[in-house]
Scaffold this active site. Structure first.
Site, PDB file in Angstrom:
ATOM      1  N   TRP A 132       0.831  -1.206   0.000  1.00 35.18           N
ATOM      2  CA  TRP A 132       0.000   0.000   0.000  1.00 35.18           C
ATOM      3  C   TRP A 132       0.864   1.254   0.000  1.00 35.18           C
ATOM      4  O   TRP A 132       0.517   2.255  -0.658  1.00 35.18           O
ATOM      5  CB  TRP A 132      -0.959  -0.023   1.190  1.00 35.18           C
ATOM      6  N   ASP A 174     -20.110   2.028  -1.011  1.00 36.30           N
ATOM      7  CA  ASP A 174     -19.148   1.053  -1.533  1.00 36.30           C
ATOM      8  C   ASP A 174     -17.781   1.437  -0.988  1.00 36.30           C
ATOM      9  O   ASP A 174     -17.116   2.343  -1.510  1.00 36.30           O
ATOM     10  CB  ASP A 174     -19.175   1.081  -3.064  1.00 36.30           C
ATOM     11  N   GLY A 176     -13.954   0.997  -0.329  1.00 36.96           N
ATOM     12  CA  GLY A 176     -12.887   0.316  -1.059  1.00 36.96           C
ATOM     13  C   GLY A 176     -13.356  -0.098  -2.434  1.00 36.96           C
ATOM     14  O   GLY A 176     -12.898  -1.107  -2.972  1.00 36.96           O
ATOM     15  N   GLY A 177     -14.259   0.708  -3.019  1.00 38.86           N
ATOM     16  CA  GLY A 177     -14.899   0.354  -4.287  1.00 38.86           C
ATOM     17  C   GLY A 177     -14.107   0.685  -5.533  1.00 38.86           C
ATOM     18  O   GLY A 177     -14.638   0.585  -6.643  1.00 38.86           O
ATOM     19  N   ASP A 199     -12.634   5.454  -1.528  1.00 41.27           N
ATOM     20  CA  ASP A 199     -11.380   4.728  -1.800  1.00 41.27           C
ATOM     21  C   ASP A 199     -10.232   5.723  -1.823  1.00 41.27           C
ATOM     22  O   ASP A 199     -10.408   6.914  -1.504  1.00 41.27           O
ATOM     23  CB  ASP A 199     -11.467   3.963  -3.125  1.00 41.27           C
ATOM     24  N   SER A 226      -9.877   6.473   3.832  1.00 47.01           N
ATOM     25  CA  SER A 226      -9.503   5.114   4.237  1.00 47.01           C
ATOM     26  C   SER A 226     -10.660   4.471   4.978  1.00 47.01           C
ATOM     27  O   SER A 226     -11.315   5.118   5.810  1.00 47.01           O
ATOM     28  CB  SER A 226      -8.274   5.154   5.144  1.00 47.01           C
ATOM     29  N   PHE A 227     -10.880   3.184   4.715  1.00 43.98           N
ATOM     30  CA  PHE A 227     -11.934   2.487   5.455  1.00 43.98           C
ATOM     31  C   PHE A 227     -11.480   2.082   6.852  1.00 43.98           C
ATOM     32  O   PHE A 227     -12.228   1.450   7.596  1.00 43.98           O
ATOM     33  CB  PHE A 227     -12.468   1.270   4.693  1.00 43.98           C
ATOM     34  N   HIS A 245     -10.216  -9.857   1.902  1.00 41.13           N
ATOM     35  CA  HIS A 245      -9.168 -10.858   1.649  1.00 41.13           C
ATOM     36  C   HIS A 245      -7.783 -10.234   1.477  1.00 41.13           C
ATOM     37  O   HIS A 245      -6.779 -10.957   1.478  1.00 41.13           O
ATOM     38  CB  HIS A 245      -9.541 -11.758   0.466  1.00 41.13           C
ATOM     39  N   ASP A 246      -7.711  -8.912   1.348  1.00 41.09           N
ATOM     40  CA  ASP A 246      -6.413  -8.241   1.257  1.00 41.09           C
ATOM     41  C   ASP A 246      -5.740  -8.071   2.617  1.00 41.09           C
ATOM     42  O   ASP A 246      -4.580  -7.647   2.666  1.00 41.09           O
ATOM     43  CB  ASP A 246      -6.572  -6.847   0.639  1.00 41.09           C
TER      44      ASP A 246
END
Length: 337
Positions: A132, A174, A176-177, A199, A226-227, A245-246
């Site tokens: 990142w 949404d 992280g869309g 995002d 940031s989420f 999953h990241d």
């Protein structure tokens, strides 16, 4: 399947084909062949490569069916190579280009032994910083990552738009869309919906430029952020598509806690991801290993999803398998007395 175990192992240990494929995609050979056959001298001149070396790579890939060699040193496209062209709607180029973020991540695989010994990602070992931070430091790299994620999201979007009763939803966030391919499809398919896209700055800017002036864009708020910080309020559904999953479990729970905090009474969290089970195919298992090497994440079982959601105050209430292969996991805030 070949029953000779020696030959099967020889096929499994092949390193040349995957890297030759990535190399010619990086050099845009499939694009150069899109209009018809070209000889090695011209291909070498246009790619800045040594003719003999390029010929060796192309011969191997022709033997594997990626190209054909109708005459010696003359190469032509195939149905497989069409999928590697930049302009193909389902192009795999962003996933194989070694100059892009995904191909760059693939190079981390040379440090797999360390990842197996430590259980930790090795991207920083390869490049001096985590994935990142790598994207944040290089706008071109970030753009290539956003392009790859856009291609994947565009393939999932119709299935996700059809897999849930969006008529009961008023506003979807949404988180992280990416460039908003899925949110745009939801807004296009359900004209009563309003949306918020959250995002990184590069992804949100690309989304705003691509569809911000459309009817869907006028019903959407574009937010850079940031989420892992407090999420925008007002959505009765929060959507996470291939986000959890990241991340390793502790980060996944922290992210889900932010979702729980932002949900109103009666709100729902929808997580769209593959669910790993005993029938998982080799492709998903390959991705599971790659997620460890590059991101420190993982593909999860249903029990794994419950384990990261419960500490965040969320309960997995419904699982729907979509036509795209991913599952839509509905979560509700857990009621505490």
């Amino acid at each position: 399947m070949n029953d000779n175990p020696f030959e099967r192992l020889l096929a499994l240990k092949d390193t040349m084909t995957p890297w030759a494929l990535r190399a010619v995609v990086t050099l845009k050979v499939p694009d150069l062949l899109a209009d018809g056959p070209l000889g090695v001298p011209e291909l070498a001149a246009r790619t800045g490569t040594a003719p003999d070396a390029l010929h060796r790579a192309l011969r191997l890939l022709a033997a594997r069916g990626v190209f054909t060699e109708p005459e010696p040193a003359l190469f032509a496209p195939t149905g497989l190579s069409r999928l590697l062209e930049s302009g193909h709607p389902m192009s795999l180029r962003p996933w194989l280009d070694l100059d892009g973020a995904i191909g760059r991540g693939d190079r981390s695989c040379v440090h797999m032994v360390e990842a197996l010994r430590t259980g930790s990602p090795v991207h920083e070992r390869a490049y001096g910083r985590g994935v990142w931070d790598d994207l944040a430091a290089d706008p071109a790299l970030a753009a290539s990552f956003d392009e790859a994620m856009h291609h994947r999201a565009a393939m999932l979007a119709p299935a996700l738009a059809a897999a849930y009763d969006w008529r009961t939803v008023h506003h979807v966030l949404d988180a992280g869309g990416g460039t908003g391919a899925i949110l745009a499809e939801l807004l296009r398919s359900h004209d009563h919906l309003r949306g918020t896209l959250l995002d990184r700055a590069t992804a949100v800017a690309a989304a705003r430029a691509a569809w911000g002036d459309t009817a869907e864009g006028r019903r959407c708020t574009f937010v850079e952020g940031s989420f892992f910080d407090a999420l925008p309020a007002g959505a009765d559904v929060i959507l996470l598509v291939n986000v959890l999953h990241d991340w390793p479990d502790e980060h996944a729970t922290a992210l889900l806690r932010r979702c729980r905090e932002a949900l109103p009474p009666g709100g729902r969290l929808l997580v769209a991801e593959h669910v790993r089970d005993a029938t998982a195919d080799a492709g998903l298992l390959e991705l599971d290993l790659l997620l460890l090497l590059v991101y420190g994440g993982r593909e999860r079982t249903l029990d794994d999803f419950r384990a990261v959601a419960s500490p965040a105050g969320l309960e997995l209430t419904e699982v729907t398998r979509t036509k795209a292969g991913v599952s839509l996991l509905a979560h509700s805030p857990r009621v505490t007395w």
